[in-house]
Design a protein around this motif. Structure first.
Motif: not given
Length: 186
Positions: A168-186
């Protein structure tokens, strides 16, 4: 007087020597393989570790890693971003990497390094990037990348995996998407 053998005699003699060597080698192997009791009896007894000498750890399954990666890709696609997502285990070993359609070639390695960095310190890579002011040598540790886009996955309070996203064009967006992945596990 020196007697020389004909070519045919030399080939026959060489073949006989090779056959004898082969028979000896295979005979030895066969003899060892046919007597496994002797080999077991000669082997030292295995040592049994006690409970206080071992630990048990929790690992993310391949199914859970796949679910997390797909959730990150889905979140990015929803926002029109092309990313790569990587999931690593507690030891930093890659469980899987998924390169989304159209993701740049640099995103693969970056995603893996972000996931590794997040699980290594049990912190997001954005938080860790902020620590570079006080400890600039952290960035010199092999395999790490201190850019936003990596999040740890925990069980209890212990890190068991890391999810890294890049592209993604920023680390903020990259982290937002990684967080979405982590939240899918709960």
């Amino acid at each position: 007087m020196k007697k020389t053998l004909s070519r045919r005699a030399r080939i026959a003699t060489g073949g006989a020597v090779l056959a004898a060597v082969a028979a000896g080698t295979f005979g030895t192997v066969a003899a060892n393989a046919s007597a496994p009791e002797a080999a077991v009896a000669a082997a030292p007894a295995a040592a049994e570790a006690g409970k206080r000498d071992t630990t048990t750890s929790t690992h993310l399954t391949i199914d859970a890693a796949t679910e997390a990666a797909q959730a990150a890709l889905k979140a990015a696609k929803k926002e029109g971003q092309r990313i790569t997502v990587a999931v690593v285990d507690r030891n930093g070993n890659t469980i899987l990497t998924m390169r989304g359609d159209g993701a740049g070639p640099q995103s693969y390695e970056s995603a893996v390094k972000k996931a590794f960095t997040a699980v290594s310190w049990n912190a997001t890579t954005t938080e860790l990037a902020g620590r570079l002011k006080d400890a600039p040598n952290l960035k010199d540790i092999p395999g790490t990348l201190f850019l936003g886009g990596g999040v740890p996955v925990t069980s209890g309070k212990a890190p068991i995996a890391g999810i890294g996203v890049a592209g993604a064009p920023s680390g903020t967006l990259d982290e937002k998407f990684a967080q979405a992945g982590a939240e899918a596990l709960n």
